[in-house]
Design a protein around this motif. Structure first.
Motif, PDB file in Angstrom:
ATOM      1  N   GLU A   1       0.785  -1.258   0.090  1.00 12.86           N
ATOM      2  CA  GLU A   1       0.046  -0.016   0.063  1.00 12.86           C
ATOM      3  C   GLU A   1       0.974   1.240  -0.033  1.00 12.86           C
ATOM      4  OE1 GLU A   1      -2.397  -0.413   3.370  1.00 12.86           O
ATOM      5  OE2 GLU A   1      -3.868  -2.132   2.474  1.00 12.86           O
ATOM      6  N   ALA A   2       1.920   1.082   0.682  1.00 10.03           N
ATOM      7  CA  ALA A   2       2.895   2.300   0.804  1.00 10.03           C
ATOM      8  C   ALA A   2       3.633   2.606  -0.601  1.00 10.03           C
ATOM      9  CB  ALA A   2       3.977   2.417   2.071  1.00 10.03           C
ATOM     10  N   TYR A   3       3.876   1.365  -1.275  1.00 14.37           N
ATOM     11  CA  TYR A   3       4.816   1.586  -2.246  1.00 14.37           C
ATOM     12  C   TYR A   3       3.981   0.616  -3.459  1.00 14.37           C
ATOM     13  CZ  TYR A   3       8.412   2.540   1.069  1.00 14.37           C
ATOM     14  OH  TYR A   3       9.171   3.332   1.955  1.00 14.37           O
ATOM     15  N   PRO A   4       3.094   1.631  -4.295  1.00 16.74           N
ATOM     16  CA  PRO A   4       2.125   1.352  -5.178  1.00 16.74           C
ATOM     17  C   PRO A   4       3.067   1.009  -6.483  1.00 16.74           C
ATOM     18  CG  PRO A   4       1.955   3.437  -4.896  1.00 16.74           C
ATOM     19  CD  PRO A   4       2.683   3.173  -3.669  1.00 16.74           C
ATOM     20  N   HIS A   5       4.036   1.370  -6.559  1.00 11.70           N
ATOM     21  CA  HIS A   5       4.968   0.685  -7.723  1.00 11.70           C
ATOM     22  C   HIS A   5       5.456  -0.777  -7.784  1.00 11.70           C
ATOM     23  CE1 HIS A   5       8.657   1.453  -5.210  1.00 11.70           C
ATOM     24  NE2 HIS A   5       9.086   0.492  -5.834  1.00 11.70           N
ATOM     25  N   LEU A   6       5.332  -1.356  -6.716  1.00  8.02           N
ATOM     26  CA  LEU A   6       5.734  -2.866  -6.539  1.00  8.02           C
ATOM     27  C   LEU A   6       4.615  -3.694  -7.315  1.00  8.02           C
ATOM     28  CD1 LEU A   6       6.855  -3.071  -2.958  1.00  8.02           C
ATOM     29  CD2 LEU A   6       8.283  -2.638  -4.877  1.00  8.02           C
ATOM     30  N   GLY A   7       5.054  -4.534  -8.043  1.00 12.49           N
ATOM     31  CA  GLY A   7       4.380  -5.389  -8.997  1.00 12.49           C
ATOM     32  C   GLY A   7       4.283  -6.890  -8.341  1.00 12.49           C
ATOM     33  N   ASN A   8       4.463  -7.606  -9.201  1.00 11.46           N
ATOM     34  CA  ASN A   8       4.176  -8.930  -9.303  1.00 11.46           C
ATOM     35  C   ASN A   8       5.554  -9.666  -8.557  1.00 11.46           C
ATOM     36  OD1 ASN A   8       2.077  -8.720 -10.397  1.00 11.46           O
ATOM     37  ND2 ASN A   8       2.251 -10.012 -12.171  1.00 11.46           N
ATOM     38  N   LEU A   9       5.848  -9.122  -7.189  1.00 16.71           N
ATOM     39  CA  LEU A   9       7.022  -9.775  -6.488  1.00 16.71           C
ATOM     40  C   LEU A   9       6.728  -9.550  -4.982  1.00 16.71           C
ATOM     41  CD1 LEU A   9       8.511  -7.018  -5.631  1.00 16.71           C
ATOM     42  CD2 LEU A   9       9.592  -7.275  -7.842  1.00 16.71           C
ATOM     43  N   LEU A  10       7.421 -10.386  -4.286  1.00 18.15           N
ATOM     44  CA  LEU A  10       7.316 -10.005  -2.759  1.00 18.15           C
ATOM     45  C   LEU A  10       8.513  -9.671  -2.382  1.00 18.15           C
ATOM     46  CD1 LEU A  10       4.950 -11.165  -0.752  1.00 18.15           C
ATOM     47  CD2 LEU A  10       6.227 -13.123  -0.216  1.00 18.15           C
ATOM     48  N   PRO A  11       8.414  -8.328  -1.374  1.00 22.18           N
ATOM     49  CA  PRO A  11       9.309  -7.824  -0.841  1.00 22.18           C
ATOM     50  C   PRO A  11       9.579  -8.323   0.699  1.00 22.18           C
ATOM     51  CG  PRO A  11       7.505  -6.318  -0.501  1.00 22.18           C
ATOM     52  CD  PRO A  11       7.013  -7.633  -1.293  1.00 22.18           C
ATOM     53  N   ALA A  12      11.122  -8.901   0.988  1.00 14.91           N
ATOM     54  CA  ALA A  12      11.173  -9.368   2.214  1.00 14.91           C
ATOM     55  C   ALA A  12      11.783  -7.984   2.881  1.00 14.91           C
ATOM     56  CB  ALA A  12      12.471 -10.062   2.173  1.00 14.91           C
ATOM     57  N   ILE A  13      10.808  -7.502   3.861  1.00 20.26           N
ATOM     58  CA  ILE A  13      11.037  -6.212   4.400  1.00 20.26           C
ATOM     59  C   ILE A  13      12.249  -6.229   5.741  1.00 20.26           C
ATOM     60  CG2 ILE A  13       9.917  -4.586   5.869  1.00 20.26           C
ATOM     61  CD1 ILE A  13       9.183  -4.735   2.884  1.00 20.26           C
ATOM     62  N   GLY A  14      12.220  -7.242   6.377  1.00 19.62           N
ATOM     63  CA  GLY A  14      13.141  -7.618   7.512  1.00 19.62           C
ATOM     64  C   GLY A  14      13.095  -8.939   8.052  1.00 19.62           C
ATOM     65  N   TYR A  15      13.645  -9.039   9.190  1.00 20.40           N
ATOM     66  CA  TYR A  15      13.812 -10.267   9.559  1.00 20.40           C
ATOM     67  C   TYR A  15      13.360 -10.681  11.144  1.00 20.40           C
ATOM     68  CZ  TYR A  15      15.814 -10.802   5.220  1.00 20.40           C
ATOM     69  OH  TYR A  15      15.698 -10.634   3.820  1.00 20.40           O
ATOM     70  N   ASP A  16      12.879  -9.534  11.843  1.00 19.30           N
ATOM     71  CA  ASP A  16      12.337  -9.785  13.227  1.00 19.30           C
ATOM     72  C   ASP A  16      11.157 -10.807  13.309  1.00 19.30           C
ATOM     73  OD1 ASP A  16      10.198  -8.298  12.713  1.00 19.30           O
ATOM     74  OD2 ASP A  16      10.752  -6.534  13.586  1.00 19.30           O
ATOM     75  N   GLU A  17      10.787 -10.994  14.451  1.00 24.60           N
ATOM     76  CA  GLU A  17       9.596 -12.102  14.579  1.00 24.60           C
ATOM     77  C   GLU A  17       8.570 -11.830  13.776  1.00 24.60           C
ATOM     78  OE1 GLU A  17       7.313 -14.544  18.185  1.00 24.60           O
ATOM     79  OE2 GLU A  17       9.018 -13.277  18.560  1.00 24.60           O
ATOM     80  N   GLY A  18       7.845 -10.531  14.031  1.00 19.82           N
ATOM     81  CA  GLY A  18       6.538 -10.175  13.366  1.00 19.82           C
ATOM     82  C   GLY A  18       6.691 -10.098  11.733  1.00 19.82           C
ATOM     83  N   GLN A  19       7.914  -9.621  11.420  1.00 18.75           N
ATOM     84  CA  GLN A  19       8.142  -9.595   9.812  1.00 18.75           C
ATOM     85  C   GLN A  19       8.367 -10.779   9.255  1.00 18.75           C
ATOM     86  OE1 GLN A  19      11.514  -7.288  10.465  1.00 18.75           O
ATOM     87  NE2 GLN A  19      10.638  -5.266   9.702  1.00 18.75           N
ATOM     88  N   VAL A  20       9.062 -11.786   9.989  1.00 22.41           N
ATOM     89  CA  VAL A  20       9.040 -13.246   9.310  1.00 22.41           C
ATOM     90  C   VAL A  20       7.739 -14.085   9.413  1.00 22.41           C
ATOM     91  CG1 VAL A  20       9.916 -15.525  10.038  1.00 22.41           C
ATOM     92  CG2 VAL A  20      11.768 -13.575  10.007  1.00 22.41           C
ATOM     93  N   HIS A  21       7.082 -13.702  10.304  1.00 24.91           N
ATOM     94  CA  HIS A  21       5.803 -14.387  10.430  1.00 24.91           C
ATOM     95  C   HIS A  21       4.680 -13.786   9.389  1.00 24.91           C
ATOM     96  CE1 HIS A  21       1.382 -14.117  11.483  1.00 24.91           C
ATOM     97  NE2 HIS A  21       1.451 -15.242  12.181  1.00 24.91           N
ATOM     98  N   ASP A  22       4.699 -12.458   9.092  1.00 25.43           N
ATOM     99  CA  ASP A  22       3.969 -12.014   7.877  1.00 25.43           C
ATOM    100  C   ASP A  22       4.567 -12.546   6.534  1.00 25.43           C
ATOM    101  OD1 ASP A  22       2.563 -10.805   9.938  1.00 25.43           O
ATOM    102  OD2 ASP A  22       3.138  -8.718   9.522  1.00 25.43           O
ATOM    103  N   LEU A  23       5.807 -12.601   6.391  1.00 22.85           N
ATOM    104  CA  LEU A  23       6.333 -13.054   5.225  1.00 22.85           C
ATOM    105  C   LEU A  23       5.991 -14.405   5.008  1.00 22.85           C
ATOM    106  CD1 LEU A  23       8.089 -12.507   2.600  1.00 22.85           C
ATOM    107  CD2 LEU A  23      10.188 -13.284   4.077  1.00 22.85           C
ATOM    108  N   GLU A  24       6.099 -15.365   5.927  1.00 26.89           N
ATOM    109  CA  GLU A  24       5.942 -16.688   5.844  1.00 26.89           C
ATOM    110  C   GLU A  24       4.418 -17.182   5.462  1.00 26.89           C
ATOM    111  OE1 GLU A  24       5.944 -19.800   9.320  1.00 26.89           O
ATOM    112  OE2 GLU A  24       8.246 -19.148   8.929  1.00 26.89           O
TER     113      GLU A  24
END
Length: 379
Positions: free
Chosen positions: A295-318
């Protein structure tokens, strides 16, 4: 900002952020000055610490220029000269900072051709495993003192497009022709550009010729004294055959895509080169911080950004990965996600290296620099 300045009667505000446009900096300056305070930027004489040992720094004009493969290569080249090298990393401010004043982290294990000198004075080249001391934390005076005790050469590993924290005897700066002109219009990357002793003009193998030419003309106009290393970043895929004809979910390094402003990375390039049938759009299946990032970066398309690697970020990515229907997950992050994230779908990893296209090479430049630093000083 205006409220904070007024409530606390602030006299001066110091800007301490990186990888933002010059327009962003001046908007912040205008906002601060409108509130009545002075606006200040810290220059190298104020912020850079002097070292007892020679310092090589590797920085960039933007996030995502390809520092990681360049750092690995240059660290190996310094080690290959037979010298103890200490790598100091730009701050990674996560967790309890009071417990991270000065840290010696797990050694960076690599392999290098060392020049081993025998008792008879003869030199032999040997490929040996090497553990390079690695430091990062908060108090960089203490970190520098720690590194100086163990290393003959200090190697500064820059983050984003920030300036080195140490006075550098050799400033190496990466350029990205996929974003021509940014070397002059982003802060503090433009400072790095103007100060550089050596440019790594990277991604020559994937950028358009006219964009490469624009960057070259800016070098000639604004810093023609710097040496220029022309380089590409060839991709390596674990198993190229598994990509062809598949519906692929690509995971890219988040910071390159967000504040770096890139619309794609190595994973998308590899998927296209190897004939993927489709790049799956993960946006309908993203949750939490991943959804917020889209939502914050609408230029992103058909890919998944790995934002970070703390517990919450890993949970959301997984969970975002697990919910996205695909035949294959193509991992193109510097970090090996298998060590952090549980991925149920079949996976394939993309890596990349820096490869010089013609002389001068980094090996020549590093060898000459080491020889100069080790030569007896005159006077």
């Amino acid at each position: 900002m205006e409220t904070i300045i007024k409530v606390h009667d602030i006299d001066q505000v110091v800007f301490s952020y990186s990888d933002v446009s010059h327009g962003h900096v001046m908007r912040a300056a205008s906002q601060i000055m409108a509130g009545g305070a002075d606006f200040k930027l810290l220059g190298p004489r104020t912020m850079m610490l002097p070292s007892k040992q020679p310092v090589v720094s590797v920085c960039a004009v933007r996030t995502g220029c390809g520092k990681s493969p360049a750092l690995r290569k240059i660290a190996n080249l310094l080690t290959a000269e037979g010298l103890p090298v200490g790598v100091v990393r730009h701050p990674m401010p996560y967790g309890d900072l009071s417990k991270q004043i000065a840290q010696g982290l797990a050694p960076w294990r690599t392999s290098a051709v060392l020049i081993v000198r025998s008792k008879k004075g003869r030199s032999m080249n040997r490929c040996l495993p090497v553990a390079i001391p690695f430091y990062a934390a908060v108090d960089y005076q203490k970190i520098l003192e720690l590194a100086e005790k163990e290393a003959d050469f200090i190697f500064w590993d820059g983050g984003n497009n920030d300036l080195p924290f140490f006075v550098s005897d050799l400033e190496i700066v990466l350029l990205d022709p996929q974003r021509p002109g940014h070397e002059l219009t982003y802060f503090p990357g433009a400072v790095n550009f103007l100060r550089a002793h050596v440019f790594i003009h990277n991604k020559i193998d994937s950028a358009d010729a006219d964009k490469v030419g624009r960057v070259r003309r800016n070098i000639e106009q604004f810093n023609r004294a710097a040496k220029v290393v022309l380089a590409g970043m060839p991709l390596s895929v674990e198993n190229e055959l598994v990509i062809r004809g598949k519906r692929v979910l690509v995971i890219e390094d988040g910071p390159i895509l967000t504040h770096g402003g890139m619309g794609f990375g190595a994973g998308v390039l590899a998927a296209r080169q190897q004939g993927a049938a489709e790049l799956v759009d993960p946006r309908p299946y993203a949750i939490g911080i991943i959804r917020d990032t889209f939502e914050a970066y609408p230029h992103l398309g058909n890919l998944l950004p790995a934002i970070g690697y703390d517990e919450g970020q890993v949970h959301d990515l997984e969970k975002s990965i697990r919910q996205t229907p695909c035949d294959l997950v193509l991992i193109a992050t510097p970090v090996d996600l298998h060590r952090i994230v549980k991925i149920q779908q079949p996976t394939c990893r993309v890596t990349y290296r820096l490869e010089e296209i013609r002389a001068p090479t980094l090996a020549q430049i590093i060898h000459d620099f080491v020889a100069t630093e080790q030569a007896p000083k005159q006077g």
